[in-house]
Design a protein around this motif. Structure first.
Motif, mmCIF file in Angstrom:
data_model
loop_
_atom_site.group_PDB
_atom_site.id
_atom_site.type_symbol
_atom_site.label_atom_id
_atom_site.label_comp_id
_atom_site.label_asym_id
_atom_site.label_seq_id
_atom_site.Cartn_x
_atom_site.Cartn_y
_atom_site.Cartn_z
ATOM 1 N N LEU A 162 54.914 -28.799 104.272
ATOM 2 C CA LEU A 162 54.864 -27.359 103.951
ATOM 3 C C LEU A 162 53.701 -26.694 104.814
ATOM 4 C CD1 LEU A 162 55.321 -27.496 100.105
ATOM 5 C CD2 LEU A 162 56.935 -26.411 101.778
ATOM 6 N N LEU A 163 52.466 -27.446 104.935
ATOM 7 C CA LEU A 163 51.455 -26.666 105.653
ATOM 8 C C LEU A 163 51.692 -26.334 106.868
ATOM 9 C CD1 LEU A 163 48.452 -25.655 105.169
ATOM 10 C CD2 LEU A 163 47.637 -28.152 105.578
ATOM 11 N N ALA A 164 52.041 -27.537 107.711
ATOM 12 C CA ALA A 164 52.394 -27.303 109.199
ATOM 13 C C ALA A 164 53.418 -26.246 109.181
ATOM 14 C CB ALA A 164 52.775 -28.583 109.776
ATOM 15 N N ASN A 165 54.457 -26.182 108.342
ATOM 16 C CA ASN A 165 55.475 -25.304 108.615
ATOM 17 C C ASN A 165 54.966 -23.780 108.349
ATOM 18 O OD1 ASN A 165 57.495 -27.041 109.246
ATOM 19 N ND2 ASN A 165 58.220 -27.434 107.048
ATOM 20 N N TYR A 166 54.096 -23.711 107.241
ATOM 21 C CA TYR A 166 53.626 -22.258 107.108
ATOM 22 C C TYR A 166 52.519 -21.794 107.917
ATOM 23 C CZ TYR A 166 51.086 -18.623 104.466
ATOM 24 O OH TYR A 166 50.465 -17.438 104.274
ATOM 25 N N SER A 167 51.852 -22.661 108.420
ATOM 26 C CA SER A 167 50.863 -22.318 109.545
ATOM 27 C C SER A 167 51.886 -21.770 110.758
ATOM 28 C CB SER A 167 50.133 -23.382 110.031
ATOM 29 O OG SER A 167 49.138 -23.881 109.056
ATOM 30 N N THR A 168 52.762 -22.517 111.238
ATOM 31 C CA THR A 168 53.581 -22.204 112.357
ATOM 32 C C THR A 168 54.331 -20.815 112.200
ATOM 33 O OG1 THR A 168 54.069 -24.431 112.799
ATOM 34 C CG2 THR A 168 55.737 -22.804 113.795
ATOM 35 N N ILE A 169 54.882 -20.742 110.763
ATOM 36 C CA ILE A 169 55.438 -19.428 110.534
ATOM 37 C C ILE A 169 54.608 -18.210 110.668
ATOM 38 C CG2 ILE A 169 56.952 -17.988 108.751
ATOM 39 C CD1 ILE A 169 58.548 -19.971 110.427
ATOM 40 N N ARG A 170 53.277 -18.515 110.084
ATOM 41 C CA ARG A 170 52.337 -17.231 110.048
ATOM 42 C C ARG A 170 51.824 -16.865 111.494
ATOM 43 N NH1 ARG A 170 46.952 -18.152 106.749
ATOM 44 N NH2 ARG A 170 46.727 -19.596 108.634
#
Length: 268
Positions: free
Chosen positions: A116-124
């Protein structure tokens, strides 16, 4: 044994169907029906007030529209990626093919919450928050779908493709006109699974949407605070509207799946 099997199957069916039945029935309850003793299964006076309140006291129509758009678009893109990947792993030979396939399948062992954290950082960082693409981006690669499609494609003789190539048929035409129709049962089943999974997702849409206008129905449902005073009617009305697209998709695709499976096992 046949009677026992039928009895067990009936009981299991009732267990599965009962929550759906109660949700639909409770969506027509009045406040008194929820607080009555003994508990009721059917509304005393059926009415549509709960549905009217669900729409008037929240932006439910926008939430439903967002969920339908993300689920539909996500399903189409996920199935396209899965089918093309499975076709590549089934009919092409290249260096590192098996290792790459094992690597993709191994990602099924990773818990989604750990990413979740890695995906959210990428999307942001890509500025895709509060967008449909940002909501569906993490669902596009489905190792389970790739694995199942690849195993199913492997049951189709490679001689079909060789004959198609000799006749001047390209890979895309072979895939769309022969392989996918042959594999219609598994493709439809995985498509329904994808639609329901994306439609019912809660945590990821909650993280990547800040604007209320981009919320999906699963997130929007928690914003209906009527349960705090035991007024569950609007929530059950929203739940009924939520499960309706899934039920429609299942009913619409049930016969094609059954027909395709029976034809496949009959050898036709």
């Amino acid at each position: 044994m046949k009677k026992l099997t039928a009895l067990v199957a009936t009981l299991l069916s009732l267990i599965v169907v009962f929550p759906i039945f109660y949700s639909i029935s409770a969506s027509f309850f009045t406040y008194a029906d929820f607080t009555s003793i003994p508990a009721r299964l059917l509304p005393s006076v059926p009415n549509l007030e709960n549905y009217q309140r669900a729409f008037s006291e929240s932006n439910l129509e926008q939430f439903l529209a967002n969920s339908l758009v993300t689920a539909s678009l996500g399903t189409v893109l996920r199935m396209a990626v899965s089918i093309l990947a499975a076709y590549t792993f089934s009919f092409f030979t290249f260096k590192g093919r098996d290792a790459l396939f094992v690597l993709i399948v191994a990602t099924m062992l990773l818990p989604s919450d750990a990413l979740l954290l890695a995906n959210y950082s990428t999307i942001r960082s890509l500025r895709l928050t509060d967008t449909y693409l940002g909501i569906i981006s993490t669902t596009l690669l489905a190792p389970t779908h790739i694995f199942m499609l690849r195993q199913y494609f492997k049951t189709v003789s490679s001689e079909y493709r060789e004959a198609a190539v000799i006749e001047g048929c390209g890979d895309l035409r072979f895939l769309t006109t022969l392989l996918i129709p042959i594999s219609k049962a598994v493709v439809i089943t995985l498509a329904i699974h994808s639609f329901s999974t994306i439609f019912n997702d809660y945590l990821w849409p909650l993280l990547v949407t800040n604007k209320e206008s981009m919320r999906t129905v699963q997130v929007g449902l928690t914003m209906l605070g009527f349960s705090e005073n035991l007024d569950y009617g609007p929530q059950f009305a929203a739940i009924t509207l939520l499960i309706t697209p899934i039920l429609i998709a299942f009913v619409a695709m049930h016969k094609p799946i059954q027909s395709s499976v029976s034809t496949r096992f009959a050898g036709r």
